[in-house]
Design a protein around this motif. Structure first.
Motif, PDB file in Angstrom:
ATOM      1  N   LYS A  70       0.797  -1.226   0.000  1.00  0.00           N
ATOM      2  CA  LYS A  70       0.000   0.000   0.000  1.00  0.00           C
ATOM      3  C   LYS A  70       0.832   1.281   0.000  1.00  0.00           C
ATOM      4  O   LYS A  70       0.403   2.289  -0.563  1.00  0.00           O
ATOM      5  N   MET A  71       1.993   1.267   0.649  1.00  0.00           N
ATOM      6  CA  MET A  71       2.746   2.500   0.779  1.00  0.00           C
ATOM      7  C   MET A  71       4.217   2.364   0.420  1.00  0.00           C
ATOM      8  O   MET A  71       4.794   3.270  -0.188  1.00  0.00           O
ATOM      9  N   GLY A  72       4.840   1.254   0.771  1.00  0.00           N
ATOM     10  CA  GLY A  72       6.261   1.102   0.492  1.00  0.00           C
ATOM     11  C   GLY A  72       6.595   1.251  -0.985  1.00  0.00           C
ATOM     12  O   GLY A  72       7.532   1.971  -1.351  1.00  0.00           O
ATOM     13  N   PHE A  86      -0.591  12.601  -0.127  1.00  0.00           N
ATOM     14  CA  PHE A  86      -1.900  12.014   0.183  1.00  0.00           C
ATOM     15  C   PHE A  86      -1.839  11.330   1.535  1.00  0.00           C
ATOM     16  O   PHE A  86      -0.771  11.038   2.062  1.00  0.00           O
ATOM     17  N   TYR A  87      -3.005  11.084   2.110  1.00  0.00           N
ATOM     18  CA  TYR A  87      -3.091  10.502   3.446  1.00  0.00           C
ATOM     19  C   TYR A  87      -2.799   9.007   3.413  1.00  0.00           C
ATOM     20  O   TYR A  87      -3.171   8.307   2.478  1.00  0.00           O
ATOM     21  N   ASN A 139      -2.445  17.829   5.379  1.00  0.00           N
ATOM     22  CA  ASN A 139      -3.613  18.575   5.844  1.00  0.00           C
ATOM     23  C   ASN A 139      -3.350  20.082   5.810  1.00  0.00           C
ATOM     24  O   ASN A 139      -4.218  20.865   5.375  1.00  0.00           O
ATOM     25  N   LYS A 140      -2.157  20.496   6.244  1.00  0.00           N
ATOM     26  CA  LYS A 140      -1.822  21.924   6.245  1.00  0.00           C
ATOM     27  C   LYS A 140      -1.749  22.475   4.824  1.00  0.00           C
ATOM     28  O   LYS A 140      -2.220  23.598   4.556  1.00  0.00           O
ATOM     29  N   PHE A 141      -1.151  21.704   3.915  1.00  0.00           N
ATOM     30  CA  PHE A 141      -1.078  22.149   2.528  1.00  0.00           C
ATOM     31  C   PHE A 141      -2.473  22.279   1.914  1.00  0.00           C
ATOM     32  O   PHE A 141      -2.786  23.300   1.282  1.00  0.00           O
ATOM     33  N   GLU A 142      -3.290  21.265   2.104  1.00  0.00           N
ATOM     34  CA  GLU A 142      -4.640  21.292   1.520  1.00  0.00           C
ATOM     35  C   GLU A 142      -5.461  22.447   2.093  1.00  0.00           C
ATOM     36  O   GLU A 142      -6.221  23.092   1.363  1.00  0.00           O
TER      37      GLU A 142
END
Length: 203
Positions: A70-72, A86-87, A139-142
């Protein structure tokens, strides 16, 4: 009737000798029982440790495979100068086996294996914290970008650009941490398999 000293002494001697023999065998029985209890306790300890190693192997292997899928792989595919924008959804506790058996971790007899277990899980927990921080940066960027789109004010544009640049920089840290964690997980799994965790008997 005259008193038979020889018979009396023989009876006393026989009683003493019989008592000594009885006491000796009673002591031997107690010692043997104690030795059996110690042996049983040692066997139980070995089974508990082996069961823990098996569970740790299965936990870290399953979590890492899921993480890599999923992320690696996403991190590895990031190009230079790209952010992880992205989250990454994170649950409260990935490491149920490790956290629930901390009292047994210190009793793993192999020093190198014990250190590798602690090191790998510490890095894995640190990686989770790193993704939480990246989620916060996203979150801060969005948020800043949304306000800029609504207001078109330069100050909000600057905020959005700054947060985006922070994401780019932090992506480098994430990639480095990911590489180290991947290596340590591989080392831990190899070490655990050398302990026989993949055999049905656990030996």
């Amino acid at each position: 009737m005259s008193f038979e000293w020889s018979s009396f002494l023989a009876a006393i001697t026989g009683a003493v000798i019989g008592g000594l023999i009885t006491g000796y065998f009673a002591l031997r029985t107690t010692q043997k029982s104690h030795e059996n209890q110690i042996a049983q306790a040692d066997a139980n300890e070995l089974r508990a440790i082996q069961g823990l190693l098996q569970a740790l192997h299965d936990e870290i292997e399953t979590i890492h495979e899921n993480y890599q899928e999923k992320m690696g792989s996403t991190l590895e595919a990031l190009k230079e100068g790209e952010p992880l924008n992205f989250y990454y959804p994170l649950v409260s506790d990935f490491f149920t086996v490790y956290n629930g058996n901390s009292f047994l971790i210190g009793r793993i007899p192999d020093n190198d294996l014990r250190k590798q277990v602690v090191k790998t899980y510490t890095l894995a927990k640190g990686m989770i914290d790193s993704f939480r921080l990246n989620n916060d940066l996203v979150n801060k960027f969005e948020h800043s970008n949304k306000i800029f789109q609504e207001t078109q004010l330069e100050i909000h544009k600057n905020h959005a650009v700054a947060h985006y640049q922070a994401l780019i920089e932090y992506a480098k840290t994430l990639k480095q941490s990911h590489t180290v964690l991947k290596q340590e997980v591989s080392s831990l799994l190899r070490a655990l398999r050398k302990q026989g965790v993949l055999s049905e008997s656990g030996n």
